[in-house]
Design a protein around this motif. Sequence first.
Motif, PDB file in Angstrom:
ATOM      1  N   ALA A  57      37.950 -22.803   7.892  1.00  0.00           N
ATOM      2  CA  ALA A  57      37.815 -22.816   6.431  1.00  0.00           C
ATOM      3  C   ALA A  57      39.012 -22.151   5.765  1.00  0.00           C
ATOM      4  CB  ALA A  57      36.520 -22.113   6.028  1.00  0.00           C
ATOM      5  N   HIS A  99      47.351 -27.204   6.764  1.00  0.00           N
ATOM      6  CA  HIS A  99      47.365 -28.489   7.475  1.00  0.00           C
ATOM      7  C   HIS A  99      47.813 -29.574   6.497  1.00  0.00           C
ATOM      8  CE1 HIS A  99      46.011 -31.442  10.519  1.00  0.00           C
ATOM      9  NE2 HIS A  99      45.734 -32.196   9.468  1.00  0.00           N
ATOM     10  N   ARG A 140      39.011 -32.573   3.575  1.00  0.00           N
ATOM     11  CA  ARG A 140      38.323 -31.901   4.682  1.00  0.00           C
ATOM     12  C   ARG A 140      37.234 -32.806   5.259  1.00  0.00           C
ATOM     13  NH1 ARG A 140      39.108 -26.531   5.952  1.00  0.00           N
ATOM     14  NH2 ARG A 140      40.165 -26.207   3.979  1.00  0.00           N
ATOM     15  N   THR A 170      38.223 -30.711  12.814  1.00  0.00           N
ATOM     16  CA  THR A 170      37.580 -29.669  12.030  1.00  0.00           C
ATOM     17  C   THR A 170      38.505 -28.465  12.008  1.00  0.00           C
ATOM     18  OG1 THR A 170      35.501 -30.481  12.902  1.00  0.00           O
ATOM     19  CG2 THR A 170      35.439 -28.399  11.705  1.00  0.00           C
ATOM     20  N   ARG A 208      44.336 -24.180   4.578  1.00  0.00           N
ATOM     21  CA  ARG A 208      44.486 -25.046   3.402  1.00  0.00           C
ATOM     22  C   ARG A 208      44.885 -26.439   3.846  1.00  0.00           C
ATOM     23  NH1 ARG A 208      47.732 -20.846   1.708  1.00  0.00           N
ATOM     24  NH2 ARG A 208      49.570 -22.123   2.184  1.00  0.00           N
ATOM     25  N   ILE A 209      44.503 -27.423   3.085  1.00  0.00           N
ATOM     26  CA  ILE A 209      44.911 -28.796   3.387  1.00  0.00           C
ATOM     27  C   ILE A 209      45.764 -29.318   2.247  1.00  0.00           C
ATOM     28  CG2 ILE A 209      44.138 -31.146   3.864  1.00  0.00           C
ATOM     29  CD1 ILE A 209      41.505 -29.911   4.887  1.00  0.00           C
ATOM     30  N   ASP A 233      38.567 -35.582  -1.009  1.00  0.00           N
ATOM     31  CA  ASP A 233      37.854 -34.753  -0.044  1.00  0.00           C
ATOM     32  C   ASP A 233      38.546 -34.784   1.318  1.00  0.00           C
ATOM     33  OD1 ASP A 233      35.992 -33.337   1.431  1.00  0.00           O
ATOM     34  OD2 ASP A 233      34.625 -35.045   1.641  1.00  0.00           O
ATOM     35  N   MET A 260      42.343 -26.096  -2.593  1.00  0.00           N
ATOM     36  CA  MET A 260      43.217 -27.086  -1.971  1.00  0.00           C
ATOM     37  C   MET A 260      44.480 -27.268  -2.791  1.00  0.00           C
ATOM     38  SD  MET A 260      42.377 -31.081  -1.316  1.00  0.00           S
ATOM     39  CE  MET A 260      42.812 -31.631  -2.950  1.00  0.00           C
TER      40      MET A 260
END
Lengths: 129, 216
Positions: free
Chosen positions: B159, B110, B147, B156, B162-163, B145, B1
């Motif tokens: 995977a 994201h 995600r 959702t 990236r956030i 966290d 991340m």
Amino acid sequence: MSLPDGLRDAAASVAPIPRGEDGAPVFRAPWEAQAFAMTLALYERGLFTWPEWAAALAAEIKRAQAAGDPDDGSTYYLHWLSALERLAGEKGVASERELVERQAAWDRAARATPHGRPILLENDPEARR
Amino acid sequence: MTHAHHDHDHDHHHDHDHSELSPIELRVRALESILVEKGYVDPAAIDALVETYETKVGPRNGARVVAKAWADSDYRAWLLRDATAAIASLGFMGRQGEHMVAVENTPEEHNLVVCTLCSCYPWPVLGLPPVWYKSAPYRSRAVIDPRGVLAEFGVTLPATTRIRVWDSTAEMRYLVVPMRPEGTEGWSEEALADLVTRDSMIGTGLPLRPEQVVRS
């Protein structure tokens, strides 16, 4: 969310609450929604009736118009808040003096709060514990 | 991340370092805090009422900004380069003339904006803030966290996406430009704006899909 009938009718008898096409109230700033919510909560608590609310709101609007209010809807919640403060005073919930002192405390608290931190009343440097 | 979380304890100080409440905000806070103290209202009940009635989230100017960015690639480029000017060009100004930064979602990345209980939230652009947005647990959990927090909001992501987490500072306020939904080719900016939810501009939601909107 549509308005409770009592509130809608009370407000409509004075000046209708600004609403969108779907009937939900429109707030132009967060504080407007807070003033609205406090009014509902105090009504639910039984502090006043909707006719009492309508009378208080009408009195504030009349006062504002006499003082040259633009009367274009932009100041609607300003009158709303004034009516709420006045009712709170009349019902012995919060006197004008209490309100003024508390406003000063919040002002000091905000100024003592670094930007980006939550503004809490405890941040007032003059707060007594 | 990837982390873009700024610490608010800047090591530089300047005149605008402290917070400020407008006279009207002072009046509302004063009244509410007295009512709470005396037991006339429960702050949680006030929050719940605000949440119930704030479905009309203020001006929603940001929705028009996003829709224009989707429809007009020149505007989009300008928005990503200089959001403050691009947003101001549509006539929308922040209260304090704050700087806006637009961050764009892509299949690879994201963006999620967190804030604290301060005056950072650019409501003239995004509309009223959701009540939970101000809560400390949301903010700290979103940083730790993201995600998991997004999953709770029903978002959702693959995977592989990236956030990035952004935190408002005194200088910067963020606007997320979500991905344009599929099936909206040729839509007008006005119709596109109806798809842009407040939460999608914070990054805790996605824009509505065409089938979720009743077109007149």
